[in-house]
Design an enzyme around this catalytic site. Structure first.
Site, PDB file in Angstrom:
ATOM      1  N   GLN A   1      17.332   3.914  14.511  1.00 57.18           N
ATOM      2  CA  GLN A   1      17.333   2.611  13.819  1.00 57.18           C
ATOM      3  C   GLN A   1      17.916   2.804  12.443  1.00 57.18           C
ATOM      4  O   GLN A   1      17.646   3.804  11.787  1.00 57.18           O
ATOM      5  CB  GLN A   1      15.873   2.111  13.765  1.00 57.18           C
TER       6      GLN A   1
ATOM      7  N   THR B   1      11.172   7.051  19.950  1.00 54.58           N
ATOM      8  CA  THR B   1      11.457   5.830  19.180  1.00 54.58           C
ATOM      9  C   THR B   1      12.971   5.735  19.043  1.00 54.58           C
ATOM     10  O   THR B   1      13.631   6.730  18.755  1.00 54.58           O
ATOM     11  CB  THR B   1      10.809   5.890  17.775  1.00 54.58           C
TER      12      THR B   1
ATOM     13  N   GLY C   1       0.822  -1.200   0.000  1.00 51.60           N
ATOM     14  CA  GLY C   1       0.000   0.000   0.000  1.00 51.60           C
ATOM     15  C   GLY C   1       0.852   1.244   0.000  1.00 51.60           C
ATOM     16  O   GLY C   1       2.085   1.171   0.084  1.00 51.60           O
TER      17      GLY C   1
ATOM     18  N   HIS D   1       0.997   7.243   8.215  1.00 46.93           N
ATOM     19  CA  HIS D   1       1.589   8.222   7.288  1.00 46.93           C
ATOM     20  C   HIS D   1       0.613   9.371   7.020  1.00 46.93           C
ATOM     21  O   HIS D   1       1.004  10.540   6.971  1.00 46.93           O
ATOM     22  CB  HIS D   1       1.921   7.567   5.946  1.00 46.93           C
TER      23      HIS D   1
ATOM     24  N   ASP E   1      12.718  10.053  12.836  1.00 46.24           N
ATOM     25  CA  ASP E   1      11.302  10.090  12.463  1.00 46.24           C
ATOM     26  C   ASP E   1      10.562  11.220  13.173  1.00 46.24           C
ATOM     27  O   ASP E   1       9.343  11.185  13.261  1.00 46.24           O
ATOM     28  CB  ASP E   1      10.657   8.735  12.761  1.00 46.24           C
TER      29      ASP E   1
ATOM     30  N   GLU F   1      -0.142   2.665   6.918  1.00 50.22           N
ATOM     31  CA  GLU F   1      -0.348   3.737   5.927  1.00 50.22           C
ATOM     32  C   GLU F   1      -1.183   4.870   6.518  1.00 50.22           C
ATOM     33  O   GLU F   1      -0.955   6.043   6.222  1.00 50.22           O
ATOM     34  CB  GLU F   1      -1.013   3.175   4.656  1.00 50.22           C
TER      35      GLU F   1
ATOM     36  N   THR G   1      -1.316  -3.196   7.282  1.00 49.37           N
ATOM     37  CA  THR G   1      -1.014  -2.255   6.198  1.00 49.37           C
ATOM     38  C   THR G   1      -1.794  -0.948   6.375  1.00 49.37           C
ATOM     39  O   THR G   1      -1.231   0.141   6.276  1.00 49.37           O
ATOM     40  CB  THR G   1      -1.301  -2.895   4.823  1.00 49.37           C
TER      41      THR G   1
ATOM     42  N   TRP H   1      12.773   4.281  11.038  1.00 49.75           N
ATOM     43  CA  TRP H   1      14.233   4.363  10.857  1.00 49.75           C
ATOM     44  C   TRP H   1      14.650   5.684  10.205  1.00 49.75           C
ATOM     45  O   TRP H   1      15.834   5.932  10.001  1.00 49.75           O
ATOM     46  CB  TRP H   1      14.760   3.175  10.064  1.00 49.75           C
TER      47      TRP H   1
HETATM   48 ZN   LIG Z   1       5.440   3.355   5.081  1.00 49.92          ZN
END
Ligand SMILES: [Zn+2]
Length: 643
Positions: free
Chosen positions: A277, A274, A207, A250, A269, A247, A243, A258
């Site tokens: 990474q 977090t 996706g 986002h 990020d 998404e 998924t 990462w």
């Molecule tokens: Zn992604």
């Protein structure tokens, strides 16, 4: 005669107990080196980064716009961090799922769509119950963001929130054709009122999302490969709804965990909690099983407690591979962090309030929202299974013929009900397919605070537990009606009595829980803690891996706010009064919508402390929704206007 027999009977039982002192024997643990990352990525997990590059190619000016929007949002978060973290805001996002199909297999059912929406809501609420390995559970956030399928379409008609479009286009890619009817796809519903989700054949890709910095327009939303949408009938290993949960992250501003820095440690990020990474993590780190999970790790008791480190996070707890913004298999995706929640809520408050506000009218039902938590999760200490000196297991069937095993929960505030419970069994065998295991919730009103009255009950087929143990997964038992809790309680299982049927829960290690919160019902129907003294008890301070998912309804928050903000009269005729006099919220935004969710009037109020009067001269008779948005919460009240 009867008396003597009884005496003999007692003597036999007494000597049995005297000779058979309960001893716990720690289970032996085999070892196998952790498997490496899967050798080849079968399908691309996410196309969002590439899609954004593609958008910039189409419209080079977008690059600067994205930069500017990102700068603005960072400044907003920096100046509002504490307020957002303390916020009680619960954002319910109305959504529409556009199924664009070229063949029956792509035409997934309404039930599967609903299953996906429910799973994403569970994921975003921090309530999916999956392991966070060595990470603290404080890094599992309830984002207070949920999706609801629209019940009112843009034209005001009733809808399931699902559209179905047949297309001659055999498959789509990340070029947005699926978002346009004239290109074989399906046009978006007004993106300022609905969150659009397209589901179609997307070969080689799970996706992709359009980031909010790119604009809330007719291409804003997510596109998901139908094979990885929903759970039932979806394709492993992306068949647990991860998924959309990724998404969607986002779409509300989250970046990959990462930092998309191509394997280095320089990127981040934008979320401080977090771990750094280097690159994406694939596959799964669940226990090895020759049949069901040959790529998994083997760490004995059967849970993904594996800590992964990399060049950027070299020591425990390592990298947060179970985060929704990494690339692991769906079965491992466990959490969003508090900073990720803050970023998502900031983007929603800055870009998507028109969608949230539309939810009051285009989503069916009440604005009831739930806050949930998973008690005693994760297990404190080291997971293990203790054997019994008399055969069997301390926390399951054994030679002492124990009848039930349970876990004690002294505290549960502020939650009011138990929706379901995660039971992590380490052993399960069965002889047939007919045995059901009873799961009970007891009040602590037995002798000396022991389990007494049963206040909730459900069953799980033993066959299901056996399947889950083989797959290295815990078992979820759901109560058909949530169990109300008003005091300390126990949850546990009745042990099967059919020969060959065996279950044993995972526990932690002696001393990990002091005092012991694991309890059992002995063959003599007496309840005791695992710490009970020998000869009848195990003298072990351990807990059972029993994790109830407890929830509360938070409509109370909104009602409390409504007590502070008075809206009158109702029905209204010429003037509607909104009395803020008793409210601590002087900065408000007031929107009035008609019955199909169209915005009729908007007032952006600063330092309002008195009565706001809305002139209704231009309003027609009908039902309207007044939405009052403060920094902490959005409340919506239905009013009637009668001319
Ligand atoms: Zn992604």
């Amino acid at each position: 005669m009867k008396k003597i027999l009884l005496f003999i009977g007692l003597l036999i039982i007494s000597s049995f107990l005297a000779n058979a002192q309960k001893h716990a024997i720690k289970g032996s643990i085999n070892t196998k080196l952790p498997s490496s990352k899967p050798s080849g990525e079968i399908i691309k997990r996410c196309g969002t980064t590439e899609h954004q590059q593609w958008m910039i190619q189409q419209n080079p000016e977008l690059k600067e716009k994205i930069k500017l929007e990102e700068k603005k949002i960072r400044e907003y978060i920096a100046s509002h961090q504490q307020e957002i973290e303390n916020s009680k805001a619960v954002y319910k996002i109305p959504c529409v799922v556009h199924i664009v199909k070229n063949g029956n297999s792509e035409d997934i059912s309404d039930a599967r769509v609903i299953e996906q929406i429910n799973q994403t809501n569970l994921d975003w609420a921090g309530a999916n119950g999956r392991s966070m390995g060595a990470f603290s559970s404080t890094l599992r956030a309830n984002t207070q963001i949920s999706l609801c399928l629209a019940s009112v379409a843009p034209n005001g008609s009733a809808t399931t929130g699902i559209t179905r479009t047949s297309t001659t286009v055999s498959s789509f890619s990340d070029d947005d054709k699926v978002k346009h009817t004239n290109q074989g796809g399906c046009d978006a519903w007004d993106a300022t009122r609905y969150f659009n989700i397209w589901v179609c054949d997307l070969p080689g890709l799970c996706g992709y999302a359009q980031l909010p910095q790119s604009g809330i327009d007719n291409t804003y939303g997510v596109v998901i490969n139908y094979g990885f949408f929903g759970l039932t009938g979806a394709t492993a290993p992306y068949n647990k709804g991860g998924t959309l949960s990724h998404e969607g992250g986002h779409c509300f501003g989250l970046e990959h965990i990462w930092g998309d820095d191509g394997g280095g440690c320089s990127g981040n990020d934008q979320c401080g909690d977090t771990p750094n990474q280097d690159d994406a993590t694939y596959g799964n780190h669940l226990p090895y099983n020759a049949n069901t999970n040959p790529g998994g790790n083997f760490n004995g008791a059967g849970q993904n407690s594996t800590t992964l480190t990399d060049a950027c996070s070299t020591s425990s707890p390592g990298i947060m591979y179970m985060n929704f913004m990494d690339y692991c298999d769906d079965s491992e995706m466990a959490n969003m962090t508090p900073n990720q929640k803050t970023r998502m809520q900031a983007f929603i408050s800055q870009y998507l309030m028109s969608v949230v506000n539309a939810g009051a009218t285009v989503c069916s039902g009440t604005t009831e929202t739930q806050a949930c938590d998973t008690l005693h999760y994760p297990l404190t200490g080291t997971a293990t299974i203790y054997g019994s000196d008399n055969g069997g297991y301390v926390s399951g069937n054994n030679g002492y013929l124990d009848k039930a095993k349970a876990e004690y929960f002294a505290t549960y505030s502020p939650y009011t009900k138990i929706n379901s419970v995660i039971l992590w069994f380490g052993v399960a065998t069965h002889t047939g397919n007919t045995t059901n295991i009873t799961v009970n919730v007891w009040k602590n009103d037995g002798t000396g605070g022991a389990p007494g009255t049963v206040i909730g009950t459900t069953t799980v087929p033993l066959a299901t537990i056996v399947t889950n143990v083989d797959a290295g997964e815990a078992t979820l038992a759901t109560f058909s009606t949530p169990v109300n809790i008003t005091g300390p309680f126990y949850i546990g299982v009745t042990l099967p009595t059919v020969s060959g049927d065996t279950i044993a829960l995972v526990t932690n290690t002696d001393g990990d829980s002091n005092p012991a919160t694991g309890w059992e019902k002995t063959s003599g129907n007496t309840w005791q803690a695992y710490s009970a003294a020998s000869p009848a008890g195990w003298e072990s301070n351990i807990s059972n891996a029993i994790f109830p998912i407890v929830c509360t309804t938070t409509t109370g928050i909104e009602e409390n706010y409504l007590e502070d903000i008075l809206i009158y009269p109702n029905p209204a005729n010429d003037v509607l009064n909104i009395d803020m006099a008793n409210s601590s919220n002087s900065n408000v935004k007031i929107n009035v919508y008609n019955s199909i969710g169209k915005l009729i009037k908007s007032i952006d109020g600063k330092n309002m402390s008195q009565i706001i009067k809305i002139d209704l001269a231009s309003f027609n008779s009908g039902i309207y929704f007044v939405s009052i948005q403060t920094l902490e919460v959005t409340i919506t009240k239905k009013i009637s206007i009668i001319k």
